[in-house]
Motif scaffolding. Structure first.
Motif, mmCIF file in Angstrom:
data_model
loop_
_atom_site.group_PDB
_atom_site.id
_atom_site.type_symbol
_atom_site.label_atom_id
_atom_site.label_comp_id
_atom_site.label_asym_id
_atom_site.label_seq_id
_atom_site.Cartn_x
_atom_site.Cartn_y
_atom_site.Cartn_z
ATOM 1 N N CYS A 360 31.432 -20.100 -5.127
ATOM 2 C CA CYS A 360 31.046 -21.008 -6.194
ATOM 3 C C CYS A 360 32.258 -21.286 -7.067
ATOM 4 O O CYS A 360 32.873 -20.356 -7.590
ATOM 5 C CB CYS A 360 29.914 -20.410 -7.024
ATOM 6 N N ASN A 362 32.213 -22.612 -9.854
ATOM 7 C CA ASN A 362 31.868 -22.429 -11.266
ATOM 8 C C ASN A 362 31.905 -20.970 -11.701
ATOM 9 O O ASN A 362 32.478 -20.639 -12.726
ATOM 10 C CB ASN A 362 30.479 -23.026 -11.517
ATOM 11 N N CYS A 363 31.279 -20.079 -10.902
ATOM 12 C CA CYS A 363 31.178 -18.692 -11.368
ATOM 13 C C CYS A 363 31.799 -17.682 -10.412
ATOM 14 O O CYS A 363 31.853 -16.501 -10.728
ATOM 15 C CB CYS A 363 29.722 -18.324 -11.628
ATOM 16 N N PHE A 365 30.681 -16.766 -7.510
ATOM 17 C CA PHE A 365 29.695 -16.149 -6.606
ATOM 18 C C PHE A 365 30.100 -16.433 -5.163
ATOM 19 O O PHE A 365 30.504 -17.532 -4.841
ATOM 20 C CB PHE A 365 28.320 -16.763 -6.901
ATOM 21 N N CYS A 374 23.909 -22.941 -6.718
ATOM 22 C CA CYS A 374 24.409 -21.568 -6.758
ATOM 23 C C CYS A 374 23.301 -20.625 -7.234
ATOM 24 O O CYS A 374 22.726 -20.833 -8.299
ATOM 25 C CB CYS A 374 25.613 -21.482 -7.691
ATOM 26 N N SER A 376 23.593 -17.801 -8.395
ATOM 27 C CA SER A 376 24.026 -16.987 -9.521
ATOM 28 C C SER A 376 24.035 -17.766 -10.834
ATOM 29 O O SER A 376 23.410 -17.359 -11.802
ATOM 30 C CB SER A 376 25.415 -16.425 -9.217
ATOM 31 N N CYS A 377 24.730 -18.911 -10.856
ATOM 32 C CA CYS A 377 24.844 -19.633 -12.134
ATOM 33 C C CYS A 377 23.993 -20.907 -12.162
ATOM 34 O O CYS A 377 24.002 -21.629 -13.146
ATOM 35 C CB CYS A 377 26.301 -19.958 -12.444
ATOM 36 N N SER A 382 28.292 -26.661 -6.383
ATOM 37 C CA SER A 382 29.494 -25.910 -6.758
ATOM 38 C C SER A 382 29.946 -24.981 -5.640
ATOM 39 O O SER A 382 31.000 -24.380 -5.725
ATOM 40 C CB SER A 382 29.232 -25.109 -8.040
HETATM 41 ZN ZN ZN Z 1 27.841 -20.127 -9.397
#
Ligand code: ZN
Length: 398
Positions: A360, A362-363, A365, A374, A376-377, A382
């Motif tokens: 990911c 973004n985060c 993951f 995602c 996770s976030c 992403s």
């Molecule tokens: Zn993420």
């Protein structure tokens, strides 16, 4: 002289004492709402980990003004963040029930109560409060974002589209890619049902998805799926190949679909002609996955060996391919000799220090499979497939 100095010192002390008394008295006159004893008591309970007693003392306070209300809210949030959501709900509910509370404090507290419900999984209760607030408060962006989160969790895609459009209209946030994914979700639901009516509906959703994001790979793949379900296999083929041409990074997502489409057309060999032509240009890693289960009749053992040798030499063979390769050796399709042993060894060496995964942007993951959102976030679009990266043991793998 001596007596005079001691008298002066005595007088100074007296005057200071009087001044001190007067200043203290005037201070308390200005601050009639000094710290109530209930606060100190509940602090003591909190420090000695007697949380329920602390809450009871807190809630027994006779009146609540702006300052004390904020302390109530913070205490509730503290419990929520510690995972003690029941306690957070009790505090926030009790505060809302106070008739003397000012409207803006009540709204702030309602948001926190809805967050408590959200955290404890009572999505419908959270939704109800957020929905009401979204029409009451001056700047409802935060509340609307919570509603968006709830609709995503409930897979209420139409409501998610509505609220996202509202967020876009009242803030600078660009949610076009997210909305495009919502339409893709709706389209997928229709495609599963696969009647003519559903497929027409799916097509409408896909077009809306493309209106929001012209470059939505997901929507383009779904167009292929609709053609496939409509048994327009040539059209499906064209759309899937389009992904290989325009979005090579995502081509592995349509590989299996492409294979099945070629099967439906009764031209299995074409699939291999197709991937053979691609592998010489782009080195796609997973092109030969599951070949051990899928060997065209006219493909000789030498051809199969050659296909794998090329991939192994490039050092880009995947573990799935390696497993297939071993299966083919087992089936005597590939000779178990020094060459094949060397291929296996080289591939394993590569993977002992490197691994393939999705990440990911973004985060951070990471996972083995691809997600449009995602886990996770909860960001959309992403997740990208990374090329071989150094393995890290602390990666969260799904
Ligand atoms: Zn993420």
């Amino acid at each position: 002289m001596y007596i005079a100095i001691s008298t002066i010192i005595f007088l100074i002390i007296i005057i200071s004492a009087i001044l001190f008394y007067v200043s203290i008295k005037s201070f308390y006159k200005k601050n009639p709402n000094n710290i109530p004893t209930e606060y100190l008591q509940s602090m003591n309970y909190l420090l000695s980990e007697q949380h329920d007693k602390a809450i009871d003392t807190f809630m027994s306070m006779v009146s609540v003004n702006k300052d004390t209300a904020e302390t109530h809210i913070i205490l509730g949030n503290l419990f929520r963040n510690r995972g003690e959501v029941d306690r957070a709900i009790r505090i926030h509910q009790n505060l809302i029930a106070r008739p003397e509370l000012k409207p803006e404090i009540r709204q702030q507290c309602s948001i926190e109560l809805a967050r408590d419900y959200l955290k404890s999984g009572f999505l419908d209760r959270a939704e109800q409060i957020f929905k009401k607030l979204s029409f009451e408060i001056d700047n409802p962006v935060v509340v609307c974002l919570h509603l968006k989160e709830i609709y995503e969790q409930e897979k209420e895609w139409k409501k998610a589209i509505g609220i996202s459009e509202r967020i876009q209209s009242i803030s600078n946030e660009d949610l076009s890619d997210t909305i495009s994914h919502y339409y893709c979700e709706l389209a997928e639901n229709e495609i599963i049902l696969s009647s003519e009516e559903n497929l027409n509906e799916a097509k409408k959703y896909i077009n809306k998805a493309l209106n929001y994001n012209k470059k939505s790979v997901r929507a383009l793949i779904l167009l292929g799926d609709v053609s496939f379900q409509n048994k327009k296999f040539n059209e499906a083929l064209k759309r899937y190949i389009g992904i290989f041409d325009s979005y090579p990074d995502f081509s592995y997502l349509v590989l299996e679909k492409l294979k099945i489409t070629y099967e439906k057309l009764g031209t299995n060999e074409n699939f291999f002609t197709f991937i053979k032509s691609l592998s010489s240009i782009r080195n796609p890693m997973e092109l030969y996955s599951n070949l051990s289960n899928y060997i065209p009749k006219n493909m000789s053992n030498e051809d199969i060996s050659e296909l794998y040798n090329t991939e192994f030499q490039k050092g880009e063979a995947s573990l799935t391919q390696l497993s297939d390769y071993i299966n083919l050796i087992e089936q005597n399709k590939i000779a178990f000799d020094n060459k094949s042993l060397n291929n296996i060894k080289k591939c394993l060496e590569l993977y002992s220090s490197k691994e393939s995964n999705h990440k990911c942007a973004n985060c951070g993951f990471s996972s083995i499979r691809h997600f449009w959102q995602c886990p996770s976030c909860h960001q959309w679009s992403s997740i990208n497939k990374s090329t071989l990266t150094k393995s890290k043991n602390d990666h969260y793998v799904v």
